[in-house]
Design an enzyme around this catalytic site. Structure first.
Site, short mmCIF file in Angstrom:
data_model
loop_
_atom_site.label_atom_id
_atom_site.label_comp_id
_atom_site.label_asym_id
_atom_site.label_seq_id
_atom_site.Cartn_x
_atom_site.Cartn_y
_atom_site.Cartn_z
N HIS A 1 0.82 -1.21 0.00
CA HIS A 1 0.00 0.00 0.00
C HIS A 1 0.86 1.26 0.00
CE1 HIS A 1 -3.09 -2.84 1.36
NE2 HIS A 1 -2.21 -3.22 2.27
N PHE A 2 0.79 2.02 -1.09
CA PHE A 2 1.42 3.34 -1.26
C PHE A 2 2.79 3.48 -0.57
CE2 PHE A 2 -0.95 4.51 2.62
CZ PHE A 2 -2.18 3.91 2.42
#
Length: 224
Positions: free
Chosen positions: A131-132
């Site tokens: 995630h990011f």
């Protein structure tokens, strides 16, 4: 005093796919120009030259440019943008909106997650940046996990050569690299929004807690 770091201090190369190709005497030989050459060699083995070769599933909304190989069983999600040279092994996932900037090896069942950016890095089997995250000029060991928002910084503010603390001897050594992120040993972890400075090393089974900025070599336990 040691002047190099053997990858086997961090990674069990005998249990990963293509492990013999990563069995160099100095871990820094796996980054920068040598990594580009290694990925290009893997691509040639699969007859990939200047355009993508896709055996797995790629969303029609993804963009692949140059020498990119997507193995059978791998998946690339919508709006992912992948530049070559990049090798994506069987069972790997490149999720929605991910950006791979080339010179990247994504191993079996590894994950490059939503809006994660990867440049000049190795993901060994089952390594996850879900995630990011930002992963620059780094090596992620077997079954590591980066918490959401983790940043592996790869360039010092001064822009000079990155030095690292040797994991088994009391000395700092030169990497020979101006851009060097982190070396994360097998099963290492970071919590959400952790930031690792250039030249950070996490030995196997260590962890950095959420929202911590860590710089150095973590030999055991947790960085708080």
């Amino acid at each position: 005093m040691a002047e190099s770091i053997n990858p086997r201090l961090l990674f069990d190369l005998d249990k990963i796919y293509r492990g013999s190709q990563f069995a160099v005497s100095d871990v820094f030989q796996l980054l920068g120009k040598p990594l580009t050459a290694l990925v290009e060699s893997m691509l040639r083995d699969h007859e990939v030259t200047d355009r993508p070769v896709v055996k797995g599933r790629v969303s029609p909304q993804a963009v692949l440019e140059g020498a990119v190989y997507v193995a059978e069983g791998a998946e690339v999600g919508p709006f992912a943008y992948i530049q070559g040279p990049t090798f994506i092994a069987a069972g790997a996932e490149v999720r929605h909106g991910a950006f791979i900037r080339g010179s990247a090896y994504i191993g079996p069942k590894a994950v490059v997650g939503h809006t994660t950016e990867v440049k000049g890095s190795i993901f060994f089997d089952h390594a996850k940046a879900g995630h990011f995250a930002y992963v620059g000029d780094s090596i992620l060991g077997y079954d590591i996990n980066l918490g959401a928002g983790t940043k592996l910084a790869n360039l010092k503010l001064k822009g000079d050569e990155v030095k690292v603390q040797h994991p088994s001897e009391p000395t700092r050594i030169k990497s020979g690299l101006r851009k060097l992120g982190s070396l994360l040993g097998d099963r290492a972890q970071t919590g959400c929004n952790a930031v690792l400075s250039p030249g950070t090393i996490l030995l196997p089974d260590t962890a950095v807690l959420p929202c911590v900025h860590y710089h150095g070599t973590l030999l055991k336990g947790l960085a708080r």
